[in-house]
Motif scaffolding. Structure first.
Motif, PDB file in Angstrom:
ATOM      1  N   LEU A   1     -27.463 -10.685 -12.008  1.00  0.00           N
ATOM      2  CA  LEU A   1     -27.292 -11.917 -12.774  1.00  0.00           C
ATOM      3  C   LEU A   1     -25.875 -12.451 -12.627  1.00  0.00           C
ATOM      4  N   MET A   2     -24.867 -11.544 -12.626  1.00  0.00           N
ATOM      5  CA  MET A   2     -23.476 -11.968 -12.455  1.00  0.00           C
ATOM      6  C   MET A   2     -23.270 -12.594 -11.074  1.00  0.00           C
ATOM      7  N   SER A   3     -23.916 -12.018 -10.058  1.00  0.00           N
ATOM      8  CA  SER A   3     -23.809 -12.575  -8.709  1.00  0.00           C
ATOM      9  C   SER A   3     -24.410 -13.972  -8.641  1.00  0.00           C
ATOM     10  N   VAL A   4     -25.575 -14.127  -9.261  1.00  0.00           N
ATOM     11  CA  VAL A   4     -26.226 -15.440  -9.298  1.00  0.00           C
ATOM     12  C   VAL A   4     -25.341 -16.449 -10.026  1.00  0.00           C
ATOM     13  N   ALA A   5     -24.760 -16.027 -11.147  1.00  0.00           N
ATOM     14  CA  ALA A   5     -23.918 -16.929 -11.939  1.00  0.00           C
ATOM     15  C   ALA A   5     -22.657 -17.323 -11.181  1.00  0.00           C
ATOM     16  N   ARG A   6     -22.102 -16.377 -10.447  1.00  0.00           N
ATOM     17  CA  ARG A   6     -20.847 -16.651  -9.733  1.00  0.00           C
ATOM     18  C   ARG A   6     -21.074 -17.494  -8.485  1.00  0.00           C
ATOM     19  N   MET A   7     -22.147 -17.195  -7.744  1.00  0.00           N
ATOM     20  CA  MET A   7     -22.395 -17.893  -6.483  1.00  0.00           C
ATOM     21  C   MET A   7     -23.230 -19.153  -6.670  1.00  0.00           C
ATOM     22  N   GLY A   8     -24.025 -19.205  -7.745  1.00  0.00           N
ATOM     23  CA  GLY A   8     -24.882 -20.363  -7.985  1.00  0.00           C
ATOM     24  C   GLY A   8     -26.148 -20.372  -7.155  1.00  0.00           C
ATOM     25  N   VAL A   9     -26.449 -19.243  -6.481  1.00  0.00           N
ATOM     26  CA  VAL A   9     -27.652 -19.137  -5.651  1.00  0.00           C
ATOM     27  C   VAL A   9     -28.173 -17.711  -5.724  1.00  0.00           C
ATOM     28  N   GLY A  10     -29.416 -17.517  -5.276  1.00  0.00           N
ATOM     29  CA  GLY A  10     -29.945 -16.185  -5.064  1.00  0.00           C
ATOM     30  C   GLY A  10     -29.764 -15.847  -3.598  1.00  0.00           C
ATOM     31  N   ASP A  11     -28.902 -14.896  -3.294  1.00  0.00           N
ATOM     32  CA  ASP A  11     -28.510 -14.625  -1.912  1.00  0.00           C
ATOM     33  C   ASP A  11     -29.149 -13.327  -1.410  1.00  0.00           C
ATOM     34  N   PRO A  12     -30.118 -13.419  -0.494  1.00  0.00           N
ATOM     35  CA  PRO A  12     -30.763 -12.204   0.036  1.00  0.00           C
ATOM     36  C   PRO A  12     -29.835 -11.388   0.932  1.00  0.00           C
ATOM     37  N   GLN A  13     -28.714 -11.984   1.353  1.00  0.00           N
ATOM     38  CA  GLN A  13     -27.771 -11.267   2.215  1.00  0.00           C
ATOM     39  C   GLN A  13     -26.675 -10.577   1.403  1.00  0.00           C
ATOM     40  N   GLY A  14     -26.720 -10.740   0.093  1.00  0.00           N
ATOM     41  CA  GLY A  14     -25.677 -10.162  -0.740  1.00  0.00           C
ATOM     42  C   GLY A  14     -25.831  -8.662  -0.922  1.00  0.00           C
ATOM     43  N   GLY A  15     -24.776  -8.036  -1.399  1.00  0.00           N
ATOM     44  CA  GLY A  15     -24.828  -6.630  -1.779  1.00  0.00           C
ATOM     45  C   GLY A  15     -24.788  -5.627  -0.650  1.00  0.00           C
ATOM     46  N   GLN A  16     -24.603  -6.059   0.592  1.00  0.00           N
ATOM     47  CA  GLN A  16     -24.722  -5.136   1.724  1.00  0.00           C
ATOM     48  C   GLN A  16     -23.560  -4.152   1.816  1.00  0.00           C
ATOM     49  N   THR A  17     -22.430  -4.473   1.216  1.00  0.00           N
ATOM     50  CA  THR A  17     -21.298  -3.530   1.212  1.00  0.00           C
ATOM     51  C   THR A  17     -20.970  -3.033  -0.197  1.00  0.00           C
ATOM     52  N   ASP A  18     -21.745  -3.475  -1.177  1.00  0.00           N
ATOM     53  CA  ASP A  18     -21.420  -3.119  -2.562  1.00  0.00           C
ATOM     54  C   ASP A  18     -21.610  -1.636  -2.850  1.00  0.00           C
ATOM     55  N   ASN A  19     -22.502  -0.972  -2.114  1.00  0.00           N
ATOM     56  CA  ASN A  19     -22.664   0.472  -2.345  1.00  0.00           C
ATOM     57  C   ASN A  19     -21.382   1.218  -1.993  1.00  0.00           C
ATOM     58  N   LEU A  20     -20.803   0.912  -0.834  1.00  0.00           N
ATOM     59  CA  LEU A  20     -19.562   1.567  -0.435  1.00  0.00           C
ATOM     60  C   LEU A  20     -18.387   1.123  -1.307  1.00  0.00           C
ATOM     61  N   ASP A  21     -18.366  -0.158  -1.679  1.00  0.00           N
ATOM     62  CA  ASP A  21     -17.285  -0.651  -2.545  1.00  0.00           C
ATOM     63  C   ASP A  21     -17.321   0.047  -3.898  1.00  0.00           C
ATOM     64  N   SER A  22     -18.521   0.235  -4.442  1.00  0.00           N
ATOM     65  CA  SER A  22     -18.625   0.869  -5.759  1.00  0.00           C
ATOM     66  C   SER A  22     -18.248   2.342  -5.686  1.00  0.00           C
ATOM     67  N   ILE A  23     -18.680   3.030  -4.622  1.00  0.00           N
ATOM     68  CA  ILE A  23     -18.303   4.438  -4.454  1.00  0.00           C
ATOM     69  C   ILE A  23     -16.796   4.567  -4.292  1.00  0.00           C
ATOM     70  N   THR A  24     -16.200   3.653  -3.524  1.00  0.00           N
ATOM     71  CA  THR A  24     -14.747   3.645  -3.349  1.00  0.00           C
ATOM     72  C   THR A  24     -14.036   3.506  -4.686  1.00  0.00           C
ATOM     73  N   ALA A  25     -14.499   2.570  -5.506  1.00  0.00           N
ATOM     74  CA  ALA A  25     -13.873   2.341  -6.814  1.00  0.00           C
ATOM     75  C   ALA A  25     -13.993   3.574  -7.702  1.00  0.00           C
ATOM     76  N   VAL A  26     -15.172   4.199  -7.703  1.00  0.00           N
ATOM     77  CA  VAL A  26     -15.395   5.385  -8.546  1.00  0.00           C
ATOM     78  C   VAL A  26     -14.481   6.528  -8.119  1.00  0.00           C
ATOM     79  N   VAL A  27     -14.387   6.769  -6.809  1.00  0.00           N
ATOM     80  CA  VAL A  27     -13.566   7.871  -6.303  1.00  0.00           C
ATOM     81  C   VAL A  27     -12.086   7.586  -6.532  1.00  0.00           C
ATOM     82  N   LEU A  28     -11.673   6.341  -6.272  1.00  0.00           N
ATOM     83  CA  LEU A  28     -10.272   5.981  -6.519  1.00  0.00           C
ATOM     84  C   LEU A  28      -9.917   6.128  -7.997  1.00  0.00           C
ATOM     85  N   GLY A  29     -10.907   5.953  -8.865  1.00  0.00           N
ATOM     86  CA  GLY A  29     -10.674   6.073 -10.298  1.00  0.00           C
ATOM     87  C   GLY A  29     -10.614   7.499 -10.801  1.00  0.00           C
ATOM     88  N   GLY A  30     -10.758   8.478  -9.906  1.00  0.00           N
ATOM     89  CA  GLY A  30     -10.576   9.864 -10.298  1.00  0.00           C
ATOM     90  C   GLY A  30     -11.840  10.623 -10.643  1.00  0.00           C
TER      91      GLY A  30
END
Length: 319
Positions: A231-260
């Protein structure tokens, strides 16, 4: 024996990333006059809003010694479902949003059920559901962006003024979710059970904790987080993007690991994840202000996550 660390300081697992965040801010402030502006900080929060919410679910799973590779594709599928239901089917926007979140919760349920019932490794299960979610997203959307959304779906992309900076309601929701998750992990029995399962699942089972229920619940809560992120992605981009989220798994894992948070489970904090999300956001924003190519931004992010994982590994062996 009394601890030598003052009680008003954050946990050591959070203090290290916090120092790294402050050091990064100091460096980029010396490189660009625009970095320290309130408007730039609000821009960083907007840029990490989606990944930040996904990282909440990822943190809960990693605390149980699991991992979720399907989070980005689940988020993309949820965004396509809610937007196409509202636009193509004319469904009430609130009901369409509910359907999108229900789909991501279902993906979380499938992940959790396979991990707990068949005892498949979380890496393999979520790798499979990641590819399934990607294929379903492309087939259902026909790889076309969904436009013409009702105004209701863009609410969290709306802004308000606070001082000299402009913030979105989505960033407020993200920060609120971190506070609620912190309270859940710190103040509730299910939150403490989650740490126990991640630390030693067999010992947790012997103390009477229903480990399978805990794991299934964690994956479903994570799925709900991915739906909210959609929902946040839709609100920010203003569209439903089927190409979105393709790197979010690695980005989220990176954030979690960097956070300790330890990849071995049982150790970490949700506020550390927020710091990790901000570290990723600050580095990308700062390097952009310096005119550094996006390829080098990805390179720096990769180096950061390797250093964080290496530190976690060494700490685990020492413990």
């Amino acid at each position: 024996m009394r601890s030598t660390v003052p009680t008003f300081l954050p946990p050591l697992s959070t203090l290290g990333p916090l120092i790294a965040l402050l050091a990064a801010c100091a460096f980029f402030a010396s490189q660009s006059d625009r970095f320290l502006s309130s408007q730039n900080f609000s821009l960083i929060l907007q840029q990490v809003m989606v990944v930040g919410i996904i990282a909440i679910g990822q943190t809960l799973i990693i605390l149980t010694a699991g991992i979720d590779l399907s989070c980005g594709m689940a988020m993309a599928l949820g965004s396509v479902i809610m937007t196409k239901f509202a636009v193509d089917l004319g469904m009430n926007p609130y009901l369409a949003i509910g359907c999108g979140i229900a789909v991501t919760v279902l993906i979380g349920f499938i992940n959790g059920a396979l991990v707990t019932s068949i005892k498949l490794p979380a890496f393999i299960v979520t790798l499979g559901t990641m590819n399934i979610a990607f294929a379903v997203t492309q087939l259902y959307s026909q790889a076309q962006t969904v436009t013409g959304l009702p105004e209701t779906m863009g609410f969290f992309g709306n802004t308000f003024q606070l001082g000299q900076a402009t913030f979105t309601y989505g960033t407020v929701l993200m920060l609120g979710m971190y506070v609620l998750t912190w309270l859940y992990l710190r103040e509730t029995a299910p939150g403490r059970h989650l740490y126990a399962v991640g630390n030693n699942p067999e010992a947790a089972r012997l103390t009477g904790i229903a480990t399978n229920k805990v794991l299934l619940g964690v994956y479903m809560i994570a799925g709900m987080c991915y739906g909210i992120a959609a929902l946040m992605s839709v609100a920010r981009m203003g569209v439903g993007d089927p190409q979105g989220g393709q790197t979010d798994n690695l980005d989220s894992i990176t954030a979690v690991v960097l956070g300790g948070t330890s990849l071995f489970g049982g150790r970490g904090s949700i506020m550390g994840t927020l710091v990790g999300v901000l570290i990723v956001g600050v580095f990308r924003n700062g390097l952009t202000l310096m005119g550094v190519s996006s390829v080098y931004q990805i390179l720096v992010t990769g180096i950061l996550v390797i250093l964080a994982v290496a530190t976690d590994q060494l700490t685990h062996k020492k413990g």
